[in-house]
Design a protein around this motif. Structure first.
Motif, PDB file in Angstrom:
ATOM      1  N   ALA A  14     -24.319  58.988 -45.771  1.00  0.00           N
ATOM      2  CA  ALA A  14     -22.910  58.923 -46.140  1.00  0.00           C
ATOM      3  C   ALA A  14     -22.661  59.643 -47.457  1.00  0.00           C
ATOM      4  O   ALA A  14     -21.629  60.316 -47.629  1.00  0.00           O
ATOM      5  CB  ALA A  14     -22.479  57.453 -46.240  1.00  0.00           C
ATOM      6  N   GLU A  27      -7.322  54.886 -47.154  1.00  0.00           N
ATOM      7  CA  GLU A  27      -6.496  55.292 -46.014  1.00  0.00           C
ATOM      8  C   GLU A  27      -5.491  56.371 -46.386  1.00  0.00           C
ATOM      9  O   GLU A  27      -5.039  57.134 -45.525  1.00  0.00           O
ATOM     10  CB  GLU A  27      -5.761  54.078 -45.444  1.00  0.00           C
ATOM     11  N   ARG A  32     -11.384  61.014 -46.132  1.00  0.00           N
ATOM     12  CA  ARG A  32     -11.269  59.592 -45.819  1.00  0.00           C
ATOM     13  C   ARG A  32     -12.441  59.084 -44.979  1.00  0.00           C
ATOM     14  O   ARG A  32     -13.038  58.038 -45.278  1.00  0.00           O
ATOM     15  CB  ARG A  32      -9.946  59.324 -45.087  1.00  0.00           C
ATOM     16  N   GLU A  33     -12.824  59.811 -43.951  1.00  0.00           N
ATOM     17  CA  GLU A  33     -13.850  59.324 -43.028  1.00  0.00           C
ATOM     18  C   GLU A  33     -15.216  59.189 -43.694  1.00  0.00           C
ATOM     19  O   GLU A  33     -15.899  58.172 -43.538  1.00  0.00           O
ATOM     20  CB  GLU A  33     -13.916  60.221 -41.794  1.00  0.00           C
ATOM     21  N   PRO A  34     -15.683  60.192 -44.471  1.00  0.00           N
ATOM     22  CA  PRO A  34     -16.992  60.022 -45.137  1.00  0.00           C
ATOM     23  C   PRO A  34     -17.001  58.871 -46.145  1.00  0.00           C
ATOM     24  O   PRO A  34     -17.985  58.128 -46.220  1.00  0.00           O
ATOM     25  CB  PRO A  34     -17.207  61.368 -45.835  1.00  0.00           C
ATOM     26  N   ASP A  40      -9.089  49.726 -49.929  1.00  0.00           N
ATOM     27  CA  ASP A  40      -8.975  50.205 -48.544  1.00  0.00           C
ATOM     28  C   ASP A  40      -7.692  50.994 -48.337  1.00  0.00           C
ATOM     29  O   ASP A  40      -7.681  52.015 -47.623  1.00  0.00           O
ATOM     30  CB  ASP A  40      -9.035  49.022 -47.581  1.00  0.00           C
ATOM     31  N   ASP A  62     -22.528  63.299 -46.720  1.00  0.00           N
ATOM     32  CA  ASP A  62     -21.262  63.687 -46.083  1.00  0.00           C
ATOM     33  C   ASP A  62     -20.122  63.729 -47.093  1.00  0.00           C
ATOM     34  O   ASP A  62     -19.194  64.536 -46.963  1.00  0.00           O
ATOM     35  CB  ASP A  62     -20.918  62.710 -44.964  1.00  0.00           C
ATOM     36  N   CYS A  63     -20.172  62.846 -48.089  1.00  0.00           N
ATOM     37  CA  CYS A  63     -19.101  62.830 -49.095  1.00  0.00           C
ATOM     38  C   CYS A  63     -19.206  63.992 -50.075  1.00  0.00           C
ATOM     39  O   CYS A  63     -18.205  64.383 -50.697  1.00  0.00           O
ATOM     40  CB  CYS A  63     -19.152  61.515 -49.877  1.00  0.00           C
ATOM     41  N   GLU A 105      -8.016  63.218 -43.984  1.00  0.00           N
ATOM     42  CA  GLU A 105      -9.001  62.748 -43.015  1.00  0.00           C
ATOM     43  C   GLU A 105     -10.406  63.237 -43.330  1.00  0.00           C
ATOM     44  O   GLU A 105     -11.384  62.500 -43.206  1.00  0.00           O
ATOM     45  CB  GLU A 105      -8.592  63.204 -41.613  1.00  0.00           C
ATOM     46  N   MET A 106     -10.552  64.506 -43.796  1.00  0.00           N
ATOM     47  CA  MET A 106     -11.877  65.054 -44.046  1.00  0.00           C
ATOM     48  C   MET A 106     -12.570  64.363 -45.226  1.00  0.00           C
ATOM     49  O   MET A 106     -13.796  64.415 -45.336  1.00  0.00           O
ATOM     50  CB  MET A 106     -11.779  66.572 -44.286  1.00  0.00           C
ATOM     51  N   ARG A 162     -15.082  56.203 -46.129  1.00  0.00           N
ATOM     52  CA  ARG A 162     -15.032  54.947 -45.381  1.00  0.00           C
ATOM     53  C   ARG A 162     -16.427  54.588 -44.857  1.00  0.00           C
ATOM     54  O   ARG A 162     -16.863  53.426 -44.930  1.00  0.00           O
ATOM     55  CB  ARG A 162     -14.040  55.075 -44.223  1.00  0.00           C
ATOM     56  N   ALA A 163     -17.153  55.599 -44.359  1.00  0.00           N
ATOM     57  CA  ALA A 163     -18.520  55.359 -43.879  1.00  0.00           C
ATOM     58  C   ALA A 163     -19.442  54.962 -45.032  1.00  0.00           C
ATOM     59  O   ALA A 163     -20.361  54.145 -44.862  1.00  0.00           O
ATOM     60  CB  ALA A 163     -19.058  56.607 -43.181  1.00  0.00           C
TER      61      ALA A 163
END
Length: 737
Positions: free
Chosen positions: A613, A582, A589-591, A578, A616-617, A586-587, A593-594
């Motif tokens: 997901a 982090e 990290r978010e995919p 995790d 998106d990745c 951000e572009m 994480r999802a």
């Protein structure tokens, strides 16, 4: 009272009457008859003897008893009187009580009759005993005269004060005045002669007086000013002592002379002399002199002597860089204990720059610096070894995929149980199969923060370098342990940084390999997902959930590895993973994480969320992996590879449980329904094979499934194991033919 002379006169009168001539005589018979008539008419009262031949009047019996008592010296037992007079004891006792009640000169006690003559003899004998010894106890007198304490008290002691007795009766002891005066003089002599503190109990024992008479004598002397000392403690306390003034003078002289001569005072000596407080010491040396003393653990010493001790140790440090306090101060011949030496060492270390103290040694910091420099070669060699261990562990955790395994657990092989999370993965081997599960936790260091130099190793290095004296080797090891570990970790970081620079050139190849791995895993996921759609719920749903927890997790870890450029995500714990996510932009990290969040979902659309997901990745703004679902033709190609891989695994497998699972997965894959499952799903999957599986093969599958469960539940059943082995061989032959 009748005296012995009266008795002798009476006897002579009787003899004279008997010898005289009578004009008229009565015969014996007449005399008896006359007396009997007198007795019958109660004109005379007589007592008969035991033989009944003779009798005596009661008045005369009293006289006879008195005479017997006087003749016995004033003390006669009633039993002896009864024998002497030949009369029953009851008559003697009754008459004796009459005598005592009517005559004060007689006393009756314990069946003994006492006359005044006996008391006079006791008094005379007591005077003789007191003249000889000066005192007597009632216990000794009772034993000497065979009297009870009560009788002695009533016969003698109570009547002493009414006589010309010169003495004192104190409790159970009788003293003469001269004896008490003599004891008082003895006490005075003892008090004057004493030169040390002495317990009062010892003085009292020496004087030979009871506590009461002792304190009376002491107070008499005190009133006369004849007590050259003071009392310590309460008189009633067993610890009460006498402190003579001479002792104070001698103590003061002794302590003063000892301090002037040696410049130190031992606390044990002061305590023995009664000077265990600062106030008492100030009374001897003076308050100003006591303030100048240096107070150690067991000794007082002058400031000059302390400075001399410090200078002696410092000279040894300048000569060799190290000094042992005990050895350095031996020349001064001081009675120091270990705590005193430690205080001196700590004082030197606190006042001198770059100086340390430990375990009785004072040494310069230069010894530590040189010692650390001397082991640089060993630290560098160990750093290379630790880096190699870290690399090997990374390869173990991130390298090869584990073949399909089966949990030997009764829960995984029970009849008609639903498939669930966890368990074993099968049908994913080979280049096109899914990735393996999580790696085992390793004890090998995974980073520079975990490496360290152990104490034994550091001690061996320092001993080989010969830069540290053997006397403080253990101390230096403890001191340098943290510094040596820090140096080792720094060296490991330097080597790892250098390796990163070297490996930077290979990063493109590594990313390409990780990307290929991601595509292979996603193709396997799509193929297995399509296979699960041929199963009705809830089995199909459970197989898809299992697919997410296995191949889905491997794919997510591979995508994260691609994003960070290092294929080590499998060895990260969830918290570390995790934190790694982090740290990404951000572009990206978010995919990701999802993606990991979708793996934890238990909703019916969990697989769809996972595909979304993954998409998106893989878009250009994230990782540019361009992962896409494969078509039916692609799934068929993957299925062929899965079947070939399962066939190879089945041919080389000997474990019954694993063989059964691989057989089931192979038959489904061969039938165009490739899937992945664990032992939990075996019973349910076998039930789905009846339509496309030969009858003999289907029966073998059922028999083997029951045999596996039986052997797991009864591991000591050798017969069941033998039957299962035969059935498994038959199953392999039937499946692989």
């Amino acid at each position: 009272m009748t005296s012995w002379a009266d008795i002798q006169k009476l006897a002579s009168d009787l003899q004279r009457v008997q010898l005289s001539q009578s004009s008229k005589k009565l015969s014996e018979v007449n005399c008896i008859e006359v007396l009997q008539k007198l007795i019958a008419s109660q004109q005379i009262d007589v007592v008969y003897t035991r033989d009944g031949h003779t009798y005596v009047t009661k008045k005369h019996l009293e006289t006879e008893i008195k005479n017997e008592c006087v003749a016995a010296g004033g003390r006669a037992p009633l039993t002896d009187i009864a024998v002497a007079l030949n009369i029953d004891f009851d008559h003697i006792e009754r008459t004796a009580r009459l005598i005592v009640s009517s005559d004060d000169e007689f006393t009756l006690s314990n069946a003994e009759l006492f006359a005044t003559e006996y008391v006079h003899s006791l008094r005379n004998e007591l005077r003789s005993l007191l003249d000889e010894q000066g005192h007597q106890t009632t216990a000794a007198l009772c034993k000497h005269w065979n009297l009870s304490p009560e009788l002695l008290q009533s016969l003698l002691i109570e009547k002493l004060s009414s006589t010309d007795f010169e003495g004192v009766v104190d409790g159970d002891t009788i003293y003469t005045s001269s004896f008490l005066d003599a004891r008082q003089l003895v006490l005075r002599a003892v008090l004057v002669a004493l030169t040390k503190v002495t317990p009062i109990s010892t003085i009292q024992k020496r004087v030979g007086l009871t506590p009461k008479r002792f304190w009376i004598a002491f107070e008499n002397l005190q009133a006369l000013g004849e007590v050259p000392g003071t009392l310590i403690g309460s008189r009633t306390s067993p610890a009460c002592s006498y402190r003579p003034k001479m002792y104070d003078y001698l103590v003061k002289t002794c302590v003063t002379n000892q301090y002037r001569q040696n410049e130190f005072l031992q606390m044990s000596t002061l305590k023995t002399l009664g000077l265990d407080s600062k106030t008492a010491l100030e009374e001897v040396l003076g308050a100003s002199e006591v303030k100048k003393l240096v107070n150690l653990n067991s000794i007082y010493m002058s400031k000059e002597l302390m400075e001399q001790c410090v200078q002696t140790v410092q000279d040894d440090i300048q000569n060799s860089g190290i000094a042992e306090i005990r050895m350095s101060l031996q020349t001064l011949n001081l009675p120091l204990d270990t705590a005193d030496e430690d205080l001196i060492g700590e004082k030197i270390a606190s006042t001198e720059k770059d100086t340390n103290f430990s375990d009785g040694f004072v040494y310069n910091n230069s010894i530590l610096t040189e010692a650390l420099k001397s082991i640089n070669t060993q630290i560098e060699a160990k750093a290379h070894q630790e880096v190699e261990k870290i690399d090997v562990e990374k390869k173990k955790q991130c390298g090869s995929k584990a073949p399909a395994k089966v949990q030997e657990d009764t829960d995984d092989w029970g009849d008609n149980k639903k498939g669930g999370k966890g368990g074993k993965k099968g049908g994913k081997g080979g280049k096109n199969g899914g990735g393996g599960g999580k790696g085992a936790t390793s004890s090998v260091p995974t980073g520079s923060g975990t490496v360290q130099v152990n104490s034994e190793e550091l001690e061996e290095w320092l001993r080989e370098s010969q830069t540290v004296p053997e006397e403080i080797l253990t101390v230096v090891v403890e001191t340098l342990h943290q510094d040596a570990t820090s140096a080792l970790r720094k060296k490991v970081q330097e080597i790892q940084a250098l390796q990163l620079v070297v490996n930077a050139a290979n990063s493109k190849k590594s990313l390409s390999a990780i990307g290929d791995k991601c595509r292979q895993l996603y193709d396997s996921f799509n193929t297995f997902e399509a296979g699960t759609t041929s199963f009705a719920d809830p089995l199909g749903t459970d197989l898809r959930q299992y697919l997410l927890k296995t191949v889905g997790v491997d794919l997510a870890c591979a995508i994260l590895s691609y994003a960070i450029g290092i294929d080590n995500v499998h060895q990260l714990k969830e918290k570390q993973r995790d934190e790694t996510i982090e740290s990404l932009p951000e572009m990206v990290r978010e995919p990701i994480r999802a993606l990991f969040a979708s793996l934890k979902s238990t909703d019916e659309d969990a697989v769809e969320k996972f595909h979304d997901a993954v998409y998106d990745c893989s878009v250009p703004s994230a990782t540019s992996l361009s992962l896409r679902k494969i078509d039916k033709k692609g799934r068929a190609e993957v299925g062929v590879k899965v079947s070939a891989d399962l066939c190879d695994q089945l041919a080389s497998q000997s474990d019954p449980a694993t063989t059964l699972l691989l057989s089931v997965l192979y038959l489904f894959s061969h039938a165009g329904r490739p899937t992945t499952a664990s032992g939990k799903f075996v019973a349910q999957l076998i039930a789905q094979m009846k339509d496309f599986c030969p009858t003999n093969t289907f029966e073998l599958l059922q028999s083997c499934q029951k045999g596996v469960v039986t052997c797991i539940k009864n591991q000591d059943d050798d017969v069941a194991k033998e039957i299962l082995s035969e059935d498994i061989e038959k199953l392999k032959s039937a499946v692989l033919q």
